[in-house]
Design a protein around this motif. Structure first.
Motif, short mmCIF file in Angstrom:
data_model
loop_
_atom_site.label_atom_id
_atom_site.label_comp_id
_atom_site.label_asym_id
_atom_site.label_seq_id
_atom_site.Cartn_x
_atom_site.Cartn_y
_atom_site.Cartn_z
N GLU A 11 -1.34 6.85 0.11
CA GLU A 11 -2.09 8.10 -0.09
C GLU A 11 -1.44 8.97 -1.16
O GLU A 11 -2.13 9.64 -1.93
CB GLU A 11 -2.16 8.85 1.24
N ILE A 12 -0.08 8.95 -1.18
CA ILE A 12 0.62 9.72 -2.22
C ILE A 12 0.27 9.19 -3.60
O ILE A 12 0.01 9.96 -4.54
CB ILE A 12 2.14 9.71 -1.97
N ARG A 13 0.28 7.81 -3.71
CA ARG A 13 -0.06 7.22 -5.01
C ARG A 13 -1.50 7.58 -5.41
O ARG A 13 -1.77 7.89 -6.57
CB ARG A 13 0.11 5.70 -4.94
N GLU A 14 -2.41 7.50 -4.42
CA GLU A 14 -3.80 7.87 -4.71
C GLU A 14 -3.91 9.34 -5.12
O GLU A 14 -4.64 9.69 -6.05
CB GLU A 14 -4.68 7.60 -3.50
N ALA A 15 -3.18 10.19 -4.39
CA ALA A 15 -3.20 11.62 -4.71
C ALA A 15 -2.64 11.87 -6.11
O ALA A 15 -3.16 12.69 -6.87
CB ALA A 15 -2.41 12.40 -3.67
#
Length: 282
Positions: free
Chosen positions: A61-65
């Motif tokens: 999710e961090i990478r997507e964010a």
């Protein structure tokens, strides 16, 4: 965590073998404690697996964010560039609108000046026509007309009012009409005067120095100009003499009445339009 469990189990067995005699109560207690520790260990293993899964999910999710952030940052930069371009275009358009508005005001002011000049010309032309009609009222039944065409006053005199047949010498009746006309022209000094001679389409025969209708139209025109300048003292700088021969008839019919109308002198009076011409040149 597994190493700790193995060590604990070994220690338990050592204690168990070290005891010579263990009461059933203690044994049950140890078994219960072992089972409890085993369950807790399993729970801890599940918790660790869950935490690892959560950690992996959070990293994803961090990478997507971060990807979304970079995309939004790029979009913001692009929009900012577009905003700058639009702002520049808006400024340029606003400047152009202001310039066009200023030009329009200048043109409107100039148009008003031209319209005022034309109105003054028309007023002067109508006033001149009225003065001439009053001054020449006694000759209007003898082939004299006064009208306005294209902003100019036309005084048209049939040849019989000015000249004997085939002659270029002005007779007494013609001199009287020209004298009345000159009285007005000498008061209206801002008027240009063009004298045009016109003939019918019949060929000139046996008129001595007059070879054709060109000669007749020109010589009659110059006779009128000479009388106005030499006798009536009209400023010669204001006059122009021309001959049109038979080529500008007012009645093209092949009749005696038409030929009579076409044989004429036209005195064309136009107010000086220097002011109007200067406005148009600007």
């Amino acid at each position: 965590m597994k190493n700790k469990l193995v060590l604990f189990a070994a220690l338990f067995c050592f204690v168990l073998h070290s005891c010579v005699i263990m009461s059933p109560k203690k044994y049950k207690a140890l078994v219960a404690e072992r089972d409890s520790l085993s369950m807790r260990a399993n729970a801890l293993v599940d918790t660790v697996a869950m935490l690892r899964a959560d950690t992996a999910r959070l990293h994803r999710e961090i990478r997507e964010a971060q990807g979304n952030y970079q995309a939004l940052k790029g979009d913001y930069s692009s929009l900012n560039d577009k905003y700058g371009a639009l702002n520049n275009n808006l400024s340029a358009s606003s400047s152009k609108v202001n310039q066009l508005s200023a030009d329009l005001k200048k043109r409107e002011a100039r148009l008003k000046e031209v319209e005022d000049a034309l109105r003054k010309r028309d007023e002067a032309t109508n006033a001149l026509k009225e003065k001439l009609q009053k001054a020449l009222l006694g000759f209007q039944q003898n082939g004299l007309t006064v009208d306005i065409r294209n902003g100019k006053v036309y005084v048209s005199l049939t040849d019989k009012l000015l000249f004997p047949s085939g002659s270029i010498v002005i007779d007494a009746r013609g001199k009287q009409a020209l004298s009345q006309l000159a009285a007005v022209l000498n008061k209206e000094t801002d008027i240009n005067i063009a004298v045009e001679g016109h003939t019918d389409d019949k060929k000139v025969i046996n008129l001595g120095q007059i070879k054709d209708n060109w000669d007749l139209s020109v010589l009659r025109s110059t006779s009128v100009c000479r009388y106005l300048t030499e006798v009536e003292k009209v400023d010669p700088h204001r006059l122009t003499a021309t001959g049109k021969s038979e080529y500008q008839p007012i009645d093209p019919a092949n009749t005696t009445e038409a030929r009579t109308r076409n044989r004429r002198i036209e005195i064309i009076l136009s107010p000086k339009l220097d002011e109007l011409y200067n406005l148009i040149k600007q």
